[in-house]
Write a protein that holds these residues in place. Structure first.
Motif, short mmCIF file in Angstrom:
data_model
loop_
_atom_site.label_atom_id
_atom_site.label_comp_id
_atom_site.label_asym_id
_atom_site.label_seq_id
_atom_site.Cartn_x
_atom_site.Cartn_y
_atom_site.Cartn_z
N ALA A 1 -2.28 4.74 5.95
CA ALA A 1 -1.76 3.87 6.39
C ALA A 1 -2.33 2.67 7.21
O ALA A 1 -2.91 1.86 7.76
N MET A 2 -3.38 3.74 8.29
CA MET A 2 -4.41 3.13 9.38
C MET A 2 -5.24 2.94 9.15
O MET A 2 -5.96 1.82 8.51
N GLY A 3 -5.49 3.80 7.65
CA GLY A 3 -7.19 3.46 6.70
C GLY A 3 -6.67 2.35 6.30
O GLY A 3 -7.37 0.90 5.86
N ALA A 4 -5.59 1.82 5.51
CA ALA A 4 -5.20 1.02 4.22
C ALA A 4 -4.69 -0.81 5.12
O ALA A 4 -5.74 -1.58 4.87
N VAL A 5 -4.70 -0.81 6.93
CA VAL A 5 -4.38 -1.72 7.47
C VAL A 5 -5.83 -2.18 7.88
O VAL A 5 -6.52 -2.90 7.94
N LEU B 1 -8.92 -1.54 6.53
CA LEU B 1 -9.31 -2.32 4.88
C LEU B 1 -8.79 -3.98 4.64
O LEU B 1 -9.70 -4.56 4.51
N LEU B 2 -7.18 -3.33 4.91
CA LEU B 2 -6.88 -5.33 4.77
C LEU B 2 -7.66 -6.09 6.08
O LEU B 2 -7.68 -7.48 5.43
N ALA B 3 -7.53 -5.89 7.38
CA ALA B 3 -8.18 -6.61 8.18
C ALA B 3 -9.92 -6.74 7.92
O ALA B 3 -10.75 -8.09 8.16
N PHE B 4 -10.25 -5.66 7.34
CA PHE B 4 -11.38 -6.00 6.99
C PHE B 4 -11.52 -7.53 5.54
O PHE B 4 -12.61 -8.02 5.50
N LEU C 1 -13.64 -11.67 5.79
CA LEU C 1 -14.60 -11.29 4.39
C LEU C 1 -13.50 -13.08 4.15
O LEU C 1 -14.86 -14.19 3.51
N ARG C 2 -12.96 -13.00 3.67
CA ARG C 2 -11.60 -14.24 3.24
C ARG C 2 -11.64 -15.25 4.05
O ARG C 2 -12.35 -16.64 3.97
N SER C 3 -12.53 -15.21 5.60
CA SER C 3 -11.98 -16.31 6.33
C SER C 3 -13.01 -16.82 7.18
O SER C 3 -13.47 -17.69 7.84
N GLY C 4 -14.40 -16.25 6.58
CA GLY C 4 -15.00 -16.48 6.78
C GLY C 4 -16.26 -15.99 7.79
O GLY C 4 -17.15 -16.61 8.37
N GLN C 5 -15.50 -14.73 8.31
CA GLN C 5 -16.09 -14.04 9.25
C GLN C 5 -17.64 -13.52 9.36
O GLN C 5 -18.40 -13.68 10.53
#
Length: 76
Positions: A13-17, A19-22, A26-30
């Motif tokens: 679950a921590m790995g999935a969180v 990965l979702l944050a990453f 990417l989508r928000s243009g960081q």
């Protein structure tokens, strides 16, 4: 062995969180302009000047005659 029943799903679950944050970042243009941010750190803003250390407060704290507080010299 019973602790693995808790630790493995928690780790997944921590790995999935993470990965979702990453993917969100990417989508928000960081990661669009990495070099520009690194170069902007080195530049001064045109309107702002760094403090010089000779402000009014420091001048007001100096005693009359230009001596240091506690100085026993006589100024004539």
């Amino acid at each position: 062995m019973n602790y693995l029943v808790v630790l493995i799903p928690t780790a997944l679950a921590m790995g999935a969180v993470g990965l979702l944050a990453f993917f969100w970042s990417l989508r928000s243009g960081q990661y669009d302009d990495l070099d520009g941010a690194a170069e902007r750190v080195l530049l001064n803003d045109e309107g702002e000047m760094p403090p010089t250390g000779t402000g009014r407060q420091e001048r007001a704290e100096q005693p009359a005659g230009g001596g240091v507080a506690g100085d026993k010299t006589v100024v004539s």
